[in-house]
Design a protein around this motif. Structure first.
Motif, PDB file in Angstrom:
ATOM      1  N   GLY A  80       0.784  -1.232   0.000  1.00 12.51           N
ATOM      2  CA  GLY A  80       0.000   0.000   0.000  1.00 12.51           C
ATOM      3  C   GLY A  80       0.814   1.280   0.000  1.00 12.51           C
ATOM      4  O   GLY A  80       0.250   2.373  -0.047  1.00 12.51           O
ATOM      5  N   GLU A  81       2.135   1.170   0.037  1.00 11.73           N
ATOM      6  CA  GLU A  81       2.998   2.349   0.104  1.00 11.73           C
ATOM      7  C   GLU A  81       3.229   2.924  -1.290  1.00 11.73           C
ATOM      8  O   GLU A  81       3.422   2.200  -2.256  1.00 11.73           O
ATOM      9  N   ASP A  82       3.208   4.233  -1.394  1.00 14.98           N
ATOM     10  CA  ASP A  82       3.525   4.950  -2.623  1.00 14.98           C
ATOM     11  C   ASP A  82       5.008   4.747  -2.946  1.00 14.98           C
ATOM     12  O   ASP A  82       5.851   4.733  -2.042  1.00 14.98           O
ATOM     13  N   LEU A  83       5.323   4.603  -4.235  1.00 16.11           N
ATOM     14  CA  LEU A  83       6.713   4.348  -4.635  1.00 16.11           C
ATOM     15  C   LEU A  83       7.658   5.468  -4.192  1.00 16.11           C
ATOM     16  O   LEU A  83       8.753   5.192  -3.692  1.00 16.11           O
ATOM     17  N   LEU A  84       7.273   6.721  -4.377  1.00 23.27           N
ATOM     18  CA  LEU A  84       8.130   7.834  -3.977  1.00 23.27           C
ATOM     19  C   LEU A  84       8.327   7.841  -2.461  1.00 23.27           C
ATOM     20  O   LEU A  84       9.443   8.061  -1.976  1.00 23.27           O
ATOM     21  N   GLN A  85       7.271   7.588  -1.718  1.00 26.31           N
ATOM     22  CA  GLN A  85       7.403   7.534  -0.255  1.00 26.31           C
ATOM     23  C   GLN A  85       8.347   6.410   0.154  1.00 26.31           C
ATOM     24  O   GLN A  85       9.150   6.566   1.075  1.00 26.31           O
ATOM     25  N   ALA A  86       8.266   5.282  -0.534  1.00 25.72           N
ATOM     26  CA  ALA A  86       9.177   4.167  -0.242  1.00 25.72           C
ATOM     27  C   ALA A  86      10.623   4.572  -0.517  1.00 25.72           C
ATOM     28  O   ALA A  86      11.525   4.252   0.265  1.00 25.72           O
ATOM     29  N   ALA A  87      10.845   5.288  -1.618  1.00 29.88           N
ATOM     30  CA  ALA A  87      12.203   5.740  -1.953  1.00 29.88           C
ATOM     31  C   ALA A  87      12.724   6.698  -0.876  1.00 29.88           C
ATOM     32  O   ALA A  87      13.877   6.590  -0.439  1.00 29.88           O
ATOM     33  N   LYS A  88      11.898   7.631  -0.461  1.00 30.67           N
ATOM     34  CA  LYS A  88      12.312   8.570   0.594  1.00 30.67           C
ATOM     35  C   LYS A  88      12.620   7.838   1.897  1.00 30.67           C
ATOM     36  O   LYS A  88      13.605   8.129   2.579  1.00 30.67           O
ATOM     37  N   ARG A  89      11.787   6.868   2.240  1.00 33.60           N
ATOM     38  CA  ARG A  89      11.989   6.088   3.462  1.00 33.60           C
ATOM     39  C   ARG A  89      13.282   5.288   3.383  1.00 33.60           C
ATOM     40  O   ARG A  89      14.085   5.281   4.322  1.00 33.60           O
ATOM     41  N   GLU A  90      13.517   4.623   2.250  1.00 32.37           N
ATOM     42  CA  GLU A  90      14.729   3.808   2.111  1.00 32.37           C
ATOM     43  C   GLU A  90      15.993   4.666   2.144  1.00 32.37           C
ATOM     44  O   GLU A  90      16.987   4.283   2.756  1.00 32.37           O
ATOM     45  N   LEU A  91      15.964   5.829   1.490  1.00 29.28           N
ATOM     46  CA  LEU A  91      17.131   6.715   1.533  1.00 29.28           C
ATOM     47  C   LEU A  91      17.419   7.112   2.979  1.00 29.28           C
ATOM     48  O   LEU A  91      18.573   7.070   3.424  1.00 29.28           O
ATOM     49  N   ALA A  92      16.387   7.464   3.723  1.00 27.02           N
ATOM     50  CA  ALA A  92      16.562   7.863   5.123  1.00 27.02           C
ATOM     51  C   ALA A  92      17.067   6.702   5.976  1.00 27.02           C
ATOM     52  O   ALA A  92      18.013   6.865   6.759  1.00 27.02           O
ATOM     53  N   GLU A  93      16.452   5.532   5.828  1.00 29.72           N
ATOM     54  CA  GLU A  93      16.834   4.381   6.652  1.00 29.72           C
ATOM     55  C   GLU A  93      18.267   3.928   6.386  1.00 29.72           C
ATOM     56  O   GLU A  93      19.000   3.611   7.320  1.00 29.72           O
ATOM     57  N   GLU A  94      18.666   3.914   5.124  1.00 30.67           N
ATOM     58  CA  GLU A  94      19.980   3.356   4.785  1.00 30.67           C
ATOM     59  C   GLU A  94      21.111   4.369   4.873  1.00 30.67           C
ATOM     60  O   GLU A  94      22.257   3.980   5.060  1.00 30.67           O
ATOM     61  N   THR A  95      20.805   5.655   4.742  1.00 32.63           N
ATOM     62  CA  THR A  95      21.879   6.648   4.665  1.00 32.63           C
ATOM     63  C   THR A  95      21.759   7.780   5.679  1.00 32.63           C
ATOM     64  O   THR A  95      22.686   8.580   5.799  1.00 32.63           O
ATOM     65  N   GLN A  96      20.624   7.893   6.357  1.00 32.32           N
ATOM     66  CA  GLN A  96      20.332   9.015   7.251  1.00 32.32           C
ATOM     67  C   GLN A  96      20.353  10.347   6.487  1.00 32.32           C
ATOM     68  O   GLN A  96      20.708  11.385   7.019  1.00 32.32           O
ATOM     69  N   LEU A  97      19.974  10.266   5.204  1.00 31.78           N
ATOM     70  CA  LEU A  97      19.903  11.432   4.344  1.00 31.78           C
ATOM     71  C   LEU A  97      18.481  11.602   3.811  1.00 31.78           C
ATOM     72  O   LEU A  97      17.703  10.656   3.787  1.00 31.78           O
ATOM     73  N   ALA A  98      18.186  12.816   3.381  1.00 34.10           N
ATOM     74  CA  ALA A  98      16.923  13.125   2.708  1.00 34.10           C
ATOM     75  C   ALA A  98      17.265  14.039   1.539  1.00 34.10           C
ATOM     76  O   ALA A  98      18.401  14.506   1.400  1.00 34.10           O
TER      77      ALA A  98
END
Length: 184
Positions: A80-98
């Motif tokens: 149910g997650e939007d693709l862009l939201q998933a990308a933003k979440r993964e960038l934050a989780e893996e790199t602590q970046l936005a």
């Protein structure tokens, strides 16, 4: 259509946390039956993150190939997650970046001969560090790396970058760089 296969029967052989394996009996173009093994996989996202003319990569161990590799940040899309939201979440989780600027580059199937995984690649720019880092998955050990254009291509040549989503993203970075040079 001559190339379409009709599924006669299918059964789930294995259900895991990441994948399901199905065995299909299909009717092929000449009326005969054949077996197909199909892996079902959740959709995924990958992020071509550019900061100060360097690509942001993560280094992590990949059990399937028994070695650590450099990759673009990436991960699964939650149901149910939007693709862009998933990308933003993964960038934050893996790199602590936005990032402030996002663009969807492309989507593709990673290996459609047996796998239905579809990955969508996003480009992100105007990167900044998060004040509070989200939690990483307990089973992941990730190191952050920044490579310039030449270093990224050297890492491909040396096999440190060896997965197609990352090679594809670097090729997209090459295209962006060429377009910017022509525009100057």
């Amino acid at each position: 259509m001559k190339f379409q296969e009709k599924t006669i029967d299918k059964k789930t052989i294995f259900q895991g946390q990441l994948i399901d394996l199905e065995e299909h009996t299909v009717e092929i173009f000449n009326g005969q039956h054949a077996k197909r093994e199909v892996i079902r996989h959740a959709p995924a996202v990958g992020i071509l993150a550019i900061q100060d003319d360097q690509i942001v990569l993560v280094k992590q161990y990949r059990k399937a190939i028994e070695k650590p590799i450099l990759e673009i940040p990436a991960g699964l899309v939650d149901p149910g997650e939007d693709l862009l939201q998933a990308a933003k979440r993964e960038l934050a989780e893996e790199t602590q970046l936005a990032a402030n600027d996002w663009q969807e580059l492309d989507s593709f199937y990673t290996s459609p001969g047996f796998l239905d995984e579809k990955i969508t690649i996003f480009s992100s720019q105007n990167i900044y560090s998060l004040d509070q880092a989200p939690d990483q998955d307990d089973d992941e050990h990730i190191e952050l790396h920044y490579l310039n254009h030449e270093q990224a291509h050297a890492a491909i040549a040396q096999g440190e970058i060896c997965d197609m989503k990352t090679i594809y993203a670097i090729n997209q970075w090459d295209i962006q760089r060429l377009a910017n040079e022509k525009g100057d």
